[in-house]
Scaffold this active site. Sequence first.
Site, mmCIF file in Angstrom:
data_model
loop_
_atom_site.group_PDB
_atom_site.id
_atom_site.type_symbol
_atom_site.label_atom_id
_atom_site.label_comp_id
_atom_site.label_asym_id
_atom_site.label_seq_id
_atom_site.Cartn_x
_atom_site.Cartn_y
_atom_site.Cartn_z
ATOM 1 N N SER A 190 1.185 -1.157 -0.075
ATOM 2 C CA SER A 190 0.247 0.055 0.307
ATOM 3 C C SER A 190 1.176 1.171 0.374
ATOM 4 C CB SER A 190 -0.506 0.421 1.343
ATOM 5 O OG SER A 190 -1.238 1.220 1.530
ATOM 6 N N TYR B 272 -1.240 -0.841 10.617
ATOM 7 C CA TYR B 272 -2.015 -1.086 8.660
ATOM 8 C C TYR B 272 0.031 -0.940 7.980
ATOM 9 C CZ TYR B 272 -3.881 -1.408 4.406
ATOM 10 O OH TYR B 272 -3.452 -1.421 2.991
HETATM 11 N N1 LIG Z 1 -8.560 -0.399 -1.836
HETATM 12 C C1 LIG Z 1 -7.344 0.405 -1.630
HETATM 13 O O1 LIG Z 1 -7.539 1.853 -1.837
HETATM 14 C C2 LIG Z 1 -6.145 -0.281 -1.107
HETATM 15 C C3 LIG Z 1 -4.983 0.671 -1.059
HETATM 16 C C4 LIG Z 1 -3.386 0.289 -0.860
HETATM 17 C C5 LIG Z 1 -3.852 -1.416 -0.743
HETATM 18 N N2 LIG Z 1 -4.980 -2.124 -0.832
HETATM 19 C C6 LIG Z 1 -3.870 -3.081 -0.610
HETATM 20 O O2 LIG Z 1 -4.466 -3.724 -1.992
HETATM 21 C C7 LIG Z 1 -4.988 -5.302 -1.502
HETATM 22 C C8 LIG Z 1 -6.214 -5.934 -2.233
HETATM 23 O O3 LIG Z 1 -7.390 -4.942 -1.419
HETATM 24 P P1 LIG Z 1 -9.402 -4.838 -2.247
HETATM 25 O O4 LIG Z 1 -8.963 -3.288 -1.981
HETATM 26 O O5 LIG Z 1 -9.255 -5.535 -2.792
HETATM 27 O O6 LIG Z 1 -9.518 -5.571 -1.075
HETATM 28 P P2 LIG Z 1 -10.915 -6.537 -0.874
HETATM 29 O O7 LIG Z 1 -11.713 -5.944 -1.952
HETATM 30 O O8 LIG Z 1 -11.474 -6.140 0.875
HETATM 31 O O9 LIG Z 1 -10.171 -7.769 -1.049
HETATM 32 C C9 LIG Z 1 -9.397 -8.122 -0.251
HETATM 33 C C10 LIG Z 1 -9.316 -10.272 -0.064
HETATM 34 O O10 LIG Z 1 -8.235 -10.244 0.199
HETATM 35 C C11 LIG Z 1 -8.992 -11.482 0.455
HETATM 36 N N3 LIG Z 1 -8.452 -11.779 2.558
HETATM 37 C C12 LIG Z 1 -9.161 -10.902 3.247
HETATM 38 N N4 LIG Z 1 -8.430 -11.550 4.557
HETATM 39 C C13 LIG Z 1 -8.127 -13.244 4.590
HETATM 40 C C14 LIG Z 1 -7.355 -13.417 5.131
HETATM 41 N N5 LIG Z 1 -7.562 -13.634 6.070
HETATM 42 N N6 LIG Z 1 -6.685 -14.710 4.496
HETATM 43 C C15 LIG Z 1 -7.271 -15.064 3.364
HETATM 44 N N7 LIG Z 1 -7.857 -14.286 2.319
HETATM 45 C C16 LIG Z 1 -8.328 -12.917 3.198
HETATM 46 C C17 LIG Z 1 -10.035 -11.486 1.422
HETATM 47 O O11 LIG Z 1 -11.018 -12.452 0.423
HETATM 48 P P3 LIG Z 1 -12.344 -13.573 1.510
HETATM 49 O O12 LIG Z 1 -12.483 -12.169 2.142
HETATM 50 O O13 LIG Z 1 -13.250 -13.946 -0.168
HETATM 51 O O14 LIG Z 1 -11.519 -14.477 1.571
HETATM 52 C C18 LIG Z 1 -10.513 -10.517 -0.570
HETATM 53 O O15 LIG Z 1 -10.448 -11.190 -1.911
HETATM 54 C C19 LIG Z 1 -4.657 -5.774 -0.419
HETATM 55 O O16 LIG Z 1 -3.913 -6.192 0.087
HETATM 56 C C20 LIG Z 1 -5.042 -4.241 0.514
HETATM 57 O O17 LIG Z 1 -4.499 -4.213 2.254
HETATM 58 C C21 LIG Z 1 -5.922 -2.175 -1.443
#
Ligand SMILES: NC(=O)c1ccc[n+]([C@@H]2O[C@H](COP(=O)([O-])OP(=O)(O)OC[C@H]3O[C@@H](n4cnc5c(N)ncnc54)[C@H](OP(=O)(O)O)[C@@H]3O)[C@@H](O)[C@H]2O)c1
Length: 288
Positions: A150, A163
Amino acid sequence: MVPRIRPIHGPALPPVAGLALVTGASSGIGAATAAALAGAGFEVLGTSRRGAAAPAPRGVRMIELDLADPGSIAAAAETVRERARGRGERGAAVLVANAGESQSGPLEELPRAAWERLLQVNVVGQLDLVARLLPGMRAAGRGRVVLVGSMLGSLPLAFRSSYVASKAALRGAGLALRGEVAPFGIGVSVVEPGSVATGIAARRTRYGGAWDSPYRGRLAAMLDRLDANEAAGVAPEAVAEAILAEIRARRPAAYRARGSRAALAIPLTRLGGTQFTLDLMDRVHGLR
Ligand SMILES: NC(=O)c1ccc[n+]([C@@H]2O[C@H](COP(=O)([O-])OP(=O)(O)OC[C@H]3O[C@@H](n4cnc5c(N)ncnc54)[C@H](OP(=O)(O)O)[C@@H]3O)[C@@H](O)[C@H]2O)c1
Protein backbone atom coordinates in the site's frame (compact mmCIF):
# COMPACT_ATOMS: atom_id res chain seq x y z
CA MET A 1 36.93 -1.22 -2.63
CA VAL A 2 33.61 0.51 -3.33
CA PRO A 3 31.39 -1.77 -5.45
CA ARG A 4 30.11 -0.34 -8.72
CA ILE A 5 26.33 -0.18 -8.72
CA ARG A 6 25.09 -0.32 -12.27
CA PRO A 7 21.61 -1.62 -12.97
CA ILE A 8 18.68 0.77 -12.82
CA HIS A 9 16.20 -1.79 -14.10
CA GLY A 10 17.49 -5.06 -12.67
CA PRO A 11 18.51 -8.17 -14.58
CA ALA A 12 16.72 -9.48 -17.66
CA LEU A 13 14.65 -12.54 -16.70
CA PRO A 14 13.03 -15.37 -18.68
CA PRO A 15 9.40 -14.71 -19.60
CA VAL A 16 6.66 -16.55 -17.72
CA ALA A 17 3.57 -18.48 -18.82
CA GLY A 18 1.46 -21.25 -17.28
CA LEU A 19 0.03 -21.35 -13.78
CA ALA A 20 -0.67 -18.25 -11.69
CA LEU A 21 -1.91 -17.93 -8.11
CA VAL A 22 -3.63 -14.74 -6.96
CA THR A 23 -4.42 -14.44 -3.26
CA GLY A 24 -7.57 -12.55 -2.31
CA ALA A 25 -9.20 -12.96 -5.73
CA SER A 26 -12.80 -12.80 -4.49
CA SER A 27 -13.03 -9.03 -4.86
CA GLY A 28 -11.25 -5.78 -5.68
CA ILE A 29 -7.67 -5.70 -6.92
CA GLY A 30 -7.21 -9.47 -6.65
CA ALA A 31 -10.35 -10.20 -8.70
CA ALA A 32 -9.30 -7.71 -11.39
CA THR A 33 -5.74 -9.10 -11.47
CA ALA A 34 -6.91 -12.72 -11.65
CA ALA A 35 -9.27 -11.85 -14.53
CA ALA A 36 -6.50 -9.95 -16.33
CA LEU A 37 -4.09 -12.89 -15.98
CA ALA A 38 -6.73 -15.32 -17.25
CA GLY A 39 -7.37 -12.98 -20.17
CA ALA A 40 -3.63 -12.98 -20.88
CA GLY A 41 -3.59 -16.79 -21.22
CA PHE A 42 -2.50 -17.91 -17.74
CA GLU A 43 -4.28 -20.70 -15.93
CA VAL A 44 -5.33 -18.86 -12.77
CA LEU A 45 -6.08 -20.15 -9.29
CA GLY A 46 -7.63 -17.49 -7.08
CA THR A 47 -8.01 -17.68 -3.31
CA SER A 48 -10.67 -16.81 -0.78
CA ARG A 49 -11.38 -17.90 2.76
CA ARG A 50 -14.64 -19.24 1.29
CA GLY A 51 -12.84 -21.41 -1.28
CA ALA A 52 -14.93 -22.53 -4.25
CA ALA A 53 -18.02 -20.88 -2.71
CA ALA A 54 -16.54 -17.41 -3.34
CA PRO A 55 -17.42 -15.45 -6.48
CA ALA A 56 -14.91 -16.41 -9.17
CA PRO A 57 -13.61 -13.90 -11.70
CA ARG A 58 -14.07 -15.02 -15.32
CA GLY A 59 -11.77 -17.93 -16.18
CA VAL A 60 -10.50 -18.34 -12.59
CA ARG A 61 -10.79 -21.38 -10.29
CA MET A 62 -11.17 -20.46 -6.63
CA ILE A 63 -9.41 -22.39 -3.87
CA GLU A 64 -9.48 -21.95 -0.11
CA LEU A 65 -6.88 -19.90 1.74
CA ASP A 66 -6.99 -18.28 5.15
CA LEU A 67 -3.73 -16.46 5.75
CA ALA A 68 -4.42 -16.43 9.48
CA ASP A 69 -4.11 -20.23 9.49
CA PRO A 70 -0.67 -21.81 8.78
CA GLY A 71 -2.35 -25.15 7.93
CA SER A 72 -4.50 -23.46 5.30
CA ILE A 73 -1.40 -21.84 3.76
CA ALA A 74 0.38 -25.21 3.52
CA ALA A 75 -2.74 -26.81 1.97
CA ALA A 76 -3.12 -24.05 -0.63
CA ALA A 77 0.55 -24.37 -1.61
CA GLU A 78 0.07 -28.13 -2.02
CA THR A 79 -2.99 -27.55 -4.26
CA VAL A 80 -0.86 -25.29 -6.44
CA ARG A 81 1.97 -27.85 -6.62
CA GLU A 82 -0.51 -30.59 -7.57
CA ARG A 83 -2.02 -28.48 -10.33
CA ALA A 84 1.45 -27.63 -11.65
CA ARG A 85 2.34 -31.35 -11.68
CA GLY A 86 -0.91 -32.00 -13.58
CA ARG A 87 0.29 -29.55 -16.20
CA GLY A 88 3.67 -31.27 -16.36
CA GLU A 89 5.34 -28.22 -14.82
CA ARG A 90 7.65 -27.76 -11.84
CA GLY A 91 5.57 -25.12 -10.06
CA ALA A 92 3.51 -21.96 -10.39
CA ALA A 93 4.94 -19.36 -12.76
CA VAL A 94 3.32 -16.39 -11.01
CA LEU A 95 2.27 -15.49 -7.48
CA VAL A 96 0.38 -12.27 -6.82
CA ALA A 97 0.32 -11.92 -3.02
CA ASN A 98 -2.59 -9.53 -2.80
CA ALA A 99 -4.92 -10.64 0.00
CA GLY A 100 -4.94 -8.35 2.97
CA GLU A 101 -6.82 -6.89 5.87
CA SER A 102 -7.21 -3.14 6.25
CA GLN A 103 -7.17 -1.89 9.83
CA SER A 104 -7.40 1.44 11.66
CA GLY A 105 -7.19 2.72 15.22
CA PRO A 106 -5.01 4.78 17.56
CA LEU A 107 -1.98 2.71 18.54
CA GLU A 108 -2.89 3.14 22.20
CA GLU A 109 -6.29 1.55 21.57
CA LEU A 110 -5.29 -1.30 19.23
CA PRO A 111 -5.65 -4.66 20.99
CA ARG A 112 -2.60 -6.89 20.82
CA ALA A 113 -4.74 -9.54 19.10
CA ALA A 114 -5.53 -7.09 16.27
CA TRP A 115 -1.80 -6.45 15.70
CA GLU A 116 -1.04 -10.15 15.76
CA ARG A 117 -3.78 -11.06 13.29
CA LEU A 118 -2.87 -8.24 10.91
CA LEU A 119 0.82 -9.08 10.83
CA GLN A 120 0.04 -12.77 10.37
CA VAL A 121 -2.38 -12.12 7.49
CA ASN A 122 -0.61 -9.24 5.72
CA VAL A 123 3.01 -10.22 6.30
CA VAL A 124 3.87 -13.61 7.81
CA GLY A 125 1.13 -15.52 5.98
CA GLN A 126 1.87 -13.93 2.60
CA LEU A 127 5.62 -14.52 2.94
CA ASP A 128 5.05 -18.09 4.13
CA LEU A 129 3.14 -18.71 0.90
CA VAL A 130 5.87 -17.04 -1.17
CA ALA A 131 8.49 -19.28 0.46
CA ARG A 132 6.41 -22.37 -0.29
CA LEU A 133 6.08 -21.52 -4.00
CA LEU A 134 9.70 -20.47 -4.56
CA PRO A 135 11.16 -24.02 -4.85
CA GLY A 136 8.90 -24.75 -7.85
CA MET A 137 9.87 -21.47 -9.50
CA ARG A 138 13.57 -22.15 -8.86
CA ALA A 139 13.30 -25.66 -10.28
CA ALA A 140 11.69 -24.23 -13.42
CA GLY A 141 14.25 -21.42 -13.64
CA ARG A 142 11.59 -18.75 -13.98
CA GLY A 143 8.90 -16.95 -11.97
CA ARG A 144 7.33 -13.68 -10.96
CA VAL A 145 6.22 -12.68 -7.47
CA VAL A 146 4.23 -9.50 -7.01
CA LEU A 147 3.63 -8.33 -3.45
CA VAL A 148 0.70 -5.95 -3.15
CA GLY A 149 1.50 -3.45 -0.42
CA SER A 150 0.00 0.00 0.00
CA MET A 151 1.27 3.52 -0.57
CA LEU A 152 0.69 3.90 3.17
CA GLY A 153 3.65 1.56 3.58
CA SER A 154 5.79 4.34 2.09
CA LEU A 155 3.76 7.35 3.23
CA PRO A 156 2.71 6.67 6.85
CA LEU A 157 -0.62 7.96 8.11
CA ALA A 158 -1.74 8.58 11.69
CA PHE A 159 -4.23 6.10 13.16
CA ARG A 160 -3.08 3.41 10.68
CA SER A 161 0.03 2.26 12.57
CA SER A 162 -0.65 -1.48 12.36
CA TYR A 163 -1.56 -1.37 8.66
CA VAL A 164 1.34 0.96 7.80
CA ALA A 165 3.72 -1.37 9.67
CA SER A 166 2.38 -4.43 7.85
CA LYS A 167 2.74 -2.89 4.40
CA ALA A 168 6.17 -1.41 5.14
CA ALA A 169 7.28 -4.87 6.30
CA LEU A 170 5.96 -6.47 3.13
CA ARG A 171 7.80 -3.94 0.97
CA GLY A 172 11.05 -4.42 2.88
CA ALA A 173 10.88 -8.19 2.74
CA GLY A 174 9.99 -8.17 -0.96
CA LEU A 175 12.84 -5.88 -1.91
CA ALA A 176 15.29 -7.93 0.14
CA LEU A 177 14.02 -11.14 -1.47
CA ARG A 178 14.48 -9.71 -4.96
CA GLY A 179 18.25 -10.10 -4.93
CA GLU A 180 18.03 -13.57 -3.40
CA VAL A 181 16.03 -15.08 -6.25
CA ALA A 182 16.99 -13.05 -9.35
CA PRO A 183 19.82 -15.54 -10.15
CA PHE A 184 17.14 -18.25 -10.48
CA GLY A 185 15.18 -16.26 -13.07
CA ILE A 186 12.59 -15.07 -10.56
CA GLY A 187 11.45 -11.44 -10.47
CA VAL A 188 10.01 -9.84 -7.33
CA SER A 189 8.08 -6.59 -7.56
CA VAL A 190 6.36 -4.58 -4.85
CA VAL A 191 3.26 -2.79 -6.09
CA GLU A 192 1.80 -0.17 -3.76
CA PRO A 193 -1.74 0.93 -4.61
CA GLY A 194 -2.98 4.34 -3.50
CA SER A 195 -6.74 4.80 -3.08
CA VAL A 196 -8.60 2.17 -5.09
CA ALA A 197 -12.40 1.99 -5.26
CA THR A 198 -12.95 -1.60 -4.15
CA GLY A 199 -15.23 -1.12 -1.14
CA ILE A 200 -12.39 -2.14 1.20
CA ALA A 201 -13.38 0.71 3.56
CA ALA A 202 -16.51 -1.23 4.52
CA ARG A 203 -14.37 -4.29 5.34
CA ARG A 204 -11.71 -2.40 7.30
CA THR A 205 -11.42 -3.56 10.91
CA ARG A 206 -11.78 -0.46 13.09
CA TYR A 207 -10.56 -0.10 16.64
CA GLY A 208 -10.72 2.64 19.26
CA GLY A 209 -12.40 6.03 19.13
CA ALA A 210 -15.07 5.25 21.75
CA TRP A 211 -17.04 8.19 23.22
CA ASP A 212 -14.41 8.71 25.92
CA SER A 213 -11.35 8.30 23.68
CA PRO A 214 -8.97 11.28 23.56
CA TYR A 215 -8.46 10.47 19.88
CA ARG A 216 -12.16 10.36 18.95
CA GLY A 217 -12.52 13.62 16.96
CA ARG A 218 -9.30 13.40 14.94
CA LEU A 219 -9.74 9.68 14.31
CA ALA A 220 -13.26 10.28 12.97
CA ALA A 221 -12.06 13.16 10.75
CA MET A 222 -9.28 11.00 9.31
CA LEU A 223 -11.60 8.04 8.68
CA ASP A 224 -14.16 10.25 6.89
CA ARG A 225 -11.46 11.53 4.55
CA LEU A 226 -9.95 8.09 4.07
CA ASP A 227 -13.29 6.52 3.15
CA ALA A 228 -14.09 9.37 0.74
CA ASN A 229 -10.65 9.00 -0.90
CA GLU A 230 -11.17 5.25 -1.32
CA ALA A 231 -14.61 5.73 -2.88
CA ALA A 232 -13.11 8.24 -5.35
CA GLY A 233 -10.02 6.11 -6.01
CA VAL A 234 -8.85 4.54 -9.25
CA ALA A 235 -10.54 1.38 -10.55
CA PRO A 236 -9.03 -1.95 -9.43
CA GLU A 237 -8.43 -2.70 -13.12
CA ALA A 238 -5.86 0.13 -13.19
CA VAL A 239 -3.82 -1.60 -10.47
CA ALA A 240 -4.30 -4.98 -12.19
CA GLU A 241 -2.87 -3.47 -15.37
CA ALA A 242 0.24 -2.28 -13.49
CA ILE A 243 0.67 -5.74 -11.91
CA LEU A 244 0.29 -7.50 -15.26
CA ALA A 245 2.81 -5.15 -16.85
CA GLU A 246 5.44 -6.16 -14.27
CA ILE A 247 4.63 -9.86 -14.72
CA ARG A 248 5.13 -9.53 -18.47
CA ALA A 249 8.21 -7.33 -18.26
CA ARG A 250 11.60 -8.86 -18.99
CA ARG A 251 13.02 -6.52 -16.38
CA PRO A 252 10.23 -6.18 -13.82
CA ALA A 253 10.44 -3.06 -11.66
CA ALA A 254 11.42 -3.45 -8.02
CA TYR A 255 8.79 -0.97 -6.93
CA ARG A 256 5.75 0.60 -8.47
CA ALA A 257 2.93 2.71 -7.02
CA ARG A 258 -0.47 3.23 -8.68
CA GLY A 259 -3.33 5.55 -7.74
CA SER A 260 -3.46 8.66 -5.50
CA ARG A 261 -1.30 10.58 -7.97
CA ALA A 262 1.58 8.24 -7.21
CA ALA A 263 3.71 9.53 -10.08
CA LEU A 264 3.84 12.91 -8.30
CA ALA A 265 3.44 11.86 -4.65
CA ILE A 266 6.26 9.33 -4.46
CA PRO A 267 9.06 11.48 -5.98
CA LEU A 268 7.81 14.58 -4.15
CA THR A 269 7.84 12.92 -0.74
CA ARG A 270 11.21 11.27 -1.38
CA LEU A 271 12.57 14.72 -2.16
CA GLY A 272 10.77 16.43 0.72
CA GLY A 273 11.91 14.01 3.43
CA THR A 274 10.17 12.36 6.37
CA GLN A 275 8.54 15.28 8.23
CA PHE A 276 7.36 16.81 4.95
CA THR A 277 5.74 13.47 4.07
CA LEU A 278 4.01 13.17 7.46
CA ASP A 279 2.72 16.78 7.26
CA LEU A 280 1.43 16.17 3.74
CA MET A 281 -0.38 12.98 4.81
CA ASP A 282 -1.94 14.84 7.77
CA ARG A 283 -3.18 17.61 5.49
CA VAL A 284 -4.56 15.26 2.86
CA HIS A 285 -6.45 13.35 5.58
CA GLY A 286 -8.05 16.24 7.47
CA LEU A 287 -5.68 16.15 10.43
CA ARG A 288 -4.36 19.74 10.06
N1 LIG B 1 -8.46 -0.57 -1.97
C1 LIG B 1 -7.49 0.25 -1.64
O1 LIG B 1 -7.69 1.48 -1.58
C2 LIG B 1 -6.12 -0.29 -1.32
C3 LIG B 1 -5.10 0.64 -1.19
C4 LIG B 1 -3.82 0.19 -0.89
C5 LIG B 1 -3.57 -1.15 -0.76
N2 LIG B 1 -4.58 -2.06 -0.88
C6 LIG B 1 -4.24 -3.46 -0.71
O2 LIG B 1 -4.59 -4.18 -1.86
C7 LIG B 1 -4.98 -5.51 -1.51
C8 LIG B 1 -6.37 -5.78 -2.05
O3 LIG B 1 -7.24 -4.80 -1.55
P1 LIG B 1 -8.74 -4.64 -2.08
O4 LIG B 1 -9.09 -3.21 -1.93
O5 LIG B 1 -8.92 -5.31 -3.37
O6 LIG B 1 -9.47 -5.41 -0.90
P2 LIG B 1 -10.78 -6.34 -0.83
O7 LIG B 1 -11.69 -6.04 -1.97
O8 LIG B 1 -11.29 -6.21 0.55
O9 LIG B 1 -10.15 -7.78 -1.05
C9 LIG B 1 -9.35 -8.35 -0.08
C10 LIG B 1 -9.14 -9.80 -0.45
O10 LIG B 1 -8.32 -10.38 0.58
C11 LIG B 1 -8.93 -11.58 1.03
N3 LIG B 1 -8.67 -11.77 2.45
C12 LIG B 1 -8.99 -10.94 3.47
N4 LIG B 1 -8.59 -11.48 4.64
C13 LIG B 1 -8.00 -12.66 4.35
C14 LIG B 1 -7.40 -13.70 5.10
N5 LIG B 1 -7.35 -13.66 6.45
N6 LIG B 1 -6.89 -14.77 4.46
C15 LIG B 1 -6.97 -14.86 3.12
N7 LIG B 1 -7.53 -13.93 2.34
C16 LIG B 1 -8.05 -12.84 2.94
C17 LIG B 1 -10.43 -11.41 0.75
O11 LIG B 1 -10.96 -12.69 0.50
P3 LIG B 1 -12.16 -13.38 1.33
O12 LIG B 1 -12.79 -12.33 2.19
O13 LIG B 1 -13.07 -13.88 0.24
O14 LIG B 1 -11.48 -14.45 2.09
C18 LIG B 1 -10.42 -10.57 -0.52
O15 LIG B 1 -10.40 -11.39 -1.66
C19 LIG B 1 -4.91 -5.59 0.02
O16 LIG B 1 -3.68 -6.16 0.40
C20 LIG B 1 -4.97 -4.12 0.44
O17 LIG B 1 -4.34 -3.91 1.68
C21 LIG B 1 -5.85 -1.66 -1.18
